[in-house]
Structure formats: structure tokens, C-alpha cells
Design a protein around this motif. Structure first.
Motif, short mmCIF file in Angstrom:
data_model
loop_
_atom_site.label_atom_id
_atom_site.label_comp_id
_atom_site.label_asym_id
_atom_site.label_seq_id
_atom_site.Cartn_x
_atom_site.Cartn_y
_atom_site.Cartn_z
N ASP A 50 34.00 14.79 -8.36
CA ASP A 50 34.01 15.14 -9.78
C ASP A 50 32.69 14.81 -10.46
O ASP A 50 32.23 15.55 -11.33
CB ASP A 50 35.17 14.44 -10.49
CG ASP A 50 36.52 15.03 -10.08
OD1 ASP A 50 36.52 16.12 -9.44
OD2 ASP A 50 37.56 14.43 -10.38
N MET A 53 30.38 17.54 -9.53
CA MET A 53 30.80 18.79 -10.19
C MET A 53 30.49 18.77 -11.69
O MET A 53 29.93 19.72 -12.23
CB MET A 53 32.30 18.97 -9.95
CG MET A 53 32.89 20.23 -10.46
SD MET A 53 34.62 20.39 -9.90
CE MET A 53 35.46 19.31 -11.07
N TYR A 54 30.81 17.66 -12.35
CA TYR A 54 30.55 17.57 -13.80
C TYR A 54 29.04 17.49 -14.09
O TYR A 54 28.57 18.07 -15.05
CB TYR A 54 31.22 16.32 -14.40
CG TYR A 54 32.74 16.28 -14.39
CD1 TYR A 54 33.51 17.44 -14.39
CD2 TYR A 54 33.39 15.05 -14.42
CE1 TYR A 54 34.91 17.36 -14.40
CE2 TYR A 54 34.78 14.96 -14.44
CZ TYR A 54 35.54 16.12 -14.43
OH TYR A 54 36.90 16.03 -14.44
N GLY A 57 27.55 20.82 -13.36
CA GLY A 57 28.18 21.85 -14.18
C GLY A 57 27.99 21.64 -15.68
O GLY A 57 28.50 22.41 -16.49
N GLY A 59 29.05 19.06 -17.58
CA GLY A 59 30.18 18.47 -18.31
C GLY A 59 30.26 16.96 -18.19
O GLY A 59 31.28 16.36 -18.54
N ARG A 68 33.92 12.81 -18.22
CA ARG A 68 33.58 13.96 -19.03
C ARG A 68 32.86 13.59 -20.32
O ARG A 68 33.04 12.50 -20.86
CB ARG A 68 34.86 14.73 -19.38
CG ARG A 68 35.49 15.50 -18.21
CD ARG A 68 34.59 16.63 -17.78
NE ARG A 68 34.09 17.36 -18.95
CZ ARG A 68 34.78 18.28 -19.61
NH1 ARG A 68 36.00 18.60 -19.23
NH2 ARG A 68 34.26 18.90 -20.65
N THR A 98 41.57 17.78 -14.82
CA THR A 98 41.02 18.06 -13.47
C THR A 98 41.97 17.53 -12.40
O THR A 98 42.27 18.21 -11.42
CB THR A 98 39.63 17.40 -13.32
OG1 THR A 98 38.78 17.88 -14.35
CG2 THR A 98 39.01 17.70 -11.96
N CYS A 120 35.34 24.22 -8.81
CA CYS A 120 33.94 24.57 -9.01
C CYS A 120 33.76 25.97 -9.57
O CYS A 120 32.71 26.29 -10.14
CB CYS A 120 33.15 24.41 -7.71
SG CYS A 120 32.81 22.68 -7.29
N ARG A 122 35.10 27.06 -12.10
CA ARG A 122 34.92 26.85 -13.54
C ARG A 122 33.54 26.26 -13.84
O ARG A 122 32.86 26.68 -14.78
CB ARG A 122 35.98 25.90 -14.06
CG ARG A 122 35.69 25.47 -15.49
CD ARG A 122 36.63 24.41 -16.01
NE ARG A 122 36.14 23.94 -17.31
CZ ARG A 122 36.65 22.90 -17.95
NH1 ARG A 122 37.66 22.23 -17.42
NH2 ARG A 122 36.15 22.52 -19.11
N TRP A 123 33.12 25.27 -13.03
CA TRP A 123 31.92 24.50 -13.38
C TRP A 123 30.60 25.14 -12.91
O TRP A 123 29.54 24.77 -13.40
CB TRP A 123 32.04 23.07 -12.83
CG TRP A 123 33.08 22.31 -13.58
CD1 TRP A 123 34.36 22.03 -13.17
CD2 TRP A 123 32.97 21.79 -14.90
NE1 TRP A 123 35.04 21.36 -14.15
CE2 TRP A 123 34.20 21.19 -15.23
CE3 TRP A 123 31.94 21.75 -15.85
CZ2 TRP A 123 34.44 20.58 -16.46
CZ3 TRP A 123 32.17 21.15 -17.07
CH2 TRP A 123 33.41 20.56 -17.37
N GLU A 124 30.69 26.05 -11.96
CA GLU A 124 29.49 26.72 -11.43
C GLU A 124 28.34 25.74 -11.23
O GLU A 124 27.31 25.82 -11.91
CB GLU A 124 29.07 27.86 -12.38
CG GLU A 124 30.17 28.90 -12.56
CD GLU A 124 29.75 30.07 -13.44
OE1 GLU A 124 28.71 29.98 -14.11
OE2 GLU A 124 30.50 31.06 -13.44
N PRO A 125 28.49 24.80 -10.30
CA PRO A 125 27.46 23.77 -10.13
C PRO A 125 26.16 24.27 -9.51
O PRO A 125 25.16 23.54 -9.51
CB PRO A 125 28.14 22.75 -9.19
CG PRO A 125 29.17 23.55 -8.45
CD PRO A 125 29.65 24.61 -9.40
#
Ligand code: GDP
Ligand code: CA
Length: 339
Positions: A50, A53-54, A57, A59, A68, A98, A120, A122-125
Motif C-alpha cells: 500500500d 501504491m499510494y 499513485g 495518495g 493516506r 483499501t 493499482c 485505480r492508483w495507476e502507479p
């Protein structure tokens, strides 16, 4: 250029943001640590996946480095009002979502790698994030406290106890049975360079290296590591407590020796650690503090340049030394370039 990086949480994620900026056209696969994963309130939490990813991404809570941004903690307060334990692990409301989605998908039978891919979406890393394994492993720490000698979950030692009780042993439960997640070994096989970011060498990168087949897959690849230890101390966090537990000094030299040659071919150290050396490893001293996005990108660029240099010297294909049609540059020419 195809790059693989093994990563933990904060240190790994900040480096990866730099790597993505340093090599915008590269195909980057991140193999994430899942040894820190924990089930809380019935929800599966994967802190390192996470954080990557955050962070990539957009976030992430920048100051904290995990969790977050724009977070609230209503659910945590309500759980505490019921007296539900544990209360020492910080889970915000947005973050909870999440873990709910992840747990729902896992319960429906999807493997963690597919769940991670779905999150991912959603987050498009900008990288391909794969957990080290779909099989459940958990890092446990043997400690002795007022309740005697016992093993606790890594998060309990790290977050609740702030690593204040010495770790007598650090064990990855499930390591013997765990297999690399689909895509992990292939990504390594296809990689022009493998980068070890400044992640915890014991409980992040050390954990990933314990999954059967990963260490072997790295054999013969160009692997460059960035030292997480500067001037005899971790830059942040408590990596020294983990290193002490496995009998390794908290120095850039000792961490290099822990990874060892031939696993690592290149090693970036901070300027104050310029004397570090190991047979078979090219060591370079560079500013290694990630103050911001630019400094992280500069470190990533230095790691990629070192990988390219090493690959050229050994005559293997490494991104920029390959010709445009994908065939490796001829070895003699590559050797020439390294001088
Ligand atoms: P993780 O292992 O990736 O989950 O990340 P942590 O945030 O726990 O950090 C792991 C290691 O990265 C620690 O040993 C830190 O000393 C190191 N680290 C954190 N920030 C920096 C930095 O700016 N530069 C370097 N070289 N190491 C860092
Ligand atoms: Ca971690």
C-alpha cells in the motif's frame, strides 16, 4: 529498458518515485514485501504494497510516509470506543476502504497478485507492482518481555514496542512453502537491471530474498543496491534493531557483505562511507539522502548508470548498451565503453 526493483515500504516507495522519474520510458516491475502483512479486525492489511501504491499513485500522506493523505480516523475511534484491540496500529478511514476491497477479493478466491493489480487500476502507479508471493508469509519476532519468551508479529514489535525490546530472532513464517507470485521470476529473467532501493535489508529486502527461487533468479543479473545505512546509522526508522538481531553491524559495509557478491554487483554508498569495498562489487559514493523528488531521482539515476556501466564491462545487454532492434551490443564494444 526493463528494470526490476525489490521494495519494502517508505524508503522503497520514495526511491521508486525517483526511479520512475529517472527512467520515464523504462518498464519497471516492483516486487513488494508482504512479510509485514497482518490481519486486523478481519481485514488483510499489506502495509508495504500500500505504501508503494499510494506513494506512486499520489495518495500518500507525505509527512508520515505511510497511510493516506487527507485522512480521518472515525472508524479507529469507534473501534476503540468498543474496546477492540489492537489500538496501536494506525488505520485511517480512507485506508480502511483499501483493506475492505482487498479482503473481499481474497475471500472471493482471488490471489493477492490479482487483488494488487485490481487496486493499482485505480492508483495507476506507473510501475507493475507484484507481491513477492501469493502465499501467506508473516515476519515474526522472538522477544522476551514480562510475559516471557515469545514470538510476536513483526508489526507488534515494530509499531507497538517501537523495537525497544531486543529481537532475539526474526523469522519469516511460511517461507519454506511460499512460491514467488506469478510474474516475479519472469520479470527478473527479462530485466536489464535489478535495483535494490534503500529498504530495510532484513525485514524488507531480506524477506523477499527468502522466497524460494528469487535469489537464484538474480544470479547472473546486474544488481545494484543503494545503502540504507549512512555513516553507521539508518537514515530513518529502526533498521539497526533488525540488523543487530541477525548479528550484522549497522554500516554500509556490513549490509553490502550481508547481501554479498555475487548477488550484488554494484553498491551506492553515501560520501562519508566512501571507503566501503568488497571483491567483485563496484562501489560508488554519492549523496544518498532523499530530501525530495529530485534527490531521489538523482540517486536512482546513479544506480541505473552504475548498472549500465557494470553490464557494459561484463558484456551483457543492459538497456542503453543494446542496439535499437533489441540485440545486445557486441561485447568488445561494450568493454571499450567501460574504460
Ligand atoms: P522499507 O524497508 O522500504 O519499508 O522502508 P523504511 O522506511 O522502513 O526504510 C528502510 C531503510 O531505508 C532504513 O534503513 C532507512 O535508513 C533507509 N532510508 C530511509 N530514507 C533514506 C534516504 O533518504 N536515503 C537512504 N540512503 N536510505 C534511506
Ligand atoms: Ca517494511
Amino acid at each position: 529498458m526493463r528494470i526490476v526493483s525489490l521494495a519494502g515500504g517508505i524508503g522503497g516507495a520514495r526511491f521508486l518515485r525517483g526511479l520512475r522519474a529517472a527512467a520515464p520510458d523504462a518498464d519497471i516491475t516492483v516486487i513488494g514485501n508482504t512479510g509485514d502483512d497482518i490481519t486486523l479486525f478481519g481485514l488483510r492489511v499489506c502495509p508495504d504494497l500500500d505504501t508503494v501504491m499510494y506513494t506512486l499513485g499520489g495518495g500518500i500522506n507525505e509527512e508520515q510516509g505511510w497511510g493516506r493523505d487527507k485522512e480521518s480516523h472515525v472508524v479507529k475511534e469507534e473501534l476503540a470506543a468498543y474496546g477492540v484491540e489492537p489500538q496501536w496500529f494506525g488505520l485511517g478511514d480512507r485506508d480502511f476502504a483499501t483493506h475492505i476491497v482487498r479482503t473481499q477479493m481474497l475471500d472471493a478466491g482471488y490471489p493477492l497478485s490479482q487483488v494488487t493489480e485490481a487496486l493499482c487500476a485505480r492508483w495507476e502507479p506507473g510501475v507493475r507492482l507484484i507481491p513477492m508471493s501469493d502465499d501467506r508469509t508473516e515476519t515474526h519476532v522472538v522477544i522476551t518481555d514480562e510475559r516471557g519468551r515469545r514470538a510476536v508479529h513483526f508489526q507488534e514489535w515494530w509499531v507497538r514496542l517501537r523495537a525497544s525490546v531486543p529481537a532475539e530472532q526474526i523469522i519469516l513464517v511460511g517461507a519454506d512453502e511460499a512460491r514467488p507470485a506469478p510474474g516475479v521470476l519472469q520479470a527478473i529473467a527479462d530485466a536489464d537491471a535489478v535495483i535494490l532501493p534503500p529498504s530495510n535489508p532484513v525485514v524488507s529486502i531480506g524477506t523477499i530474498l527468502q522466497i524460494k527461487g528469487i535469489r537464484e533468479a538474480l544470479d547472473g543479473k546486474t544488481v545494484v543496491g543503494v545503502s540504507p545505512i549512512i555513516g553507521g546509522a539508518p537514515v530513518r526508522g529502526m533498521a539497526d534493531a533488525c540488523l543487530t538481531a541477525i548479528g550484522v553491524d549497522t554500516t554500509a559495509q556490513a549490509v553490502l557483505e550481508l547481501y554479498g557478491s555475487p548477488l550484488v554487483n554494484g553498491w551506492l554508498v553515501a560520501e562519508e562511507d566512501a571507503g566501503v569495498a568488497l571483491d567483485g562489487v563496484r562501489v560508488q559514493a554519492r549523496p544518498l539522502i532523499m530530501h525530495d523528488a529530485e534527490s531521489a531521482a538523482a540517486i536512482a539515476r546513479a544506480a541505473l548508470d552504475l548498472a549500465t556501466e557494470i553490464a557494459a564491462a561484463t558484456g551483457t545487454a543492459a538497456g542503453t548498451t543494446g542496439t535499437t532492434d533489441g540485440t545486445p551490443a557486441a561485447a568488445p564494444r561494450a568493454a571499450e565503453e567501460s574504460r
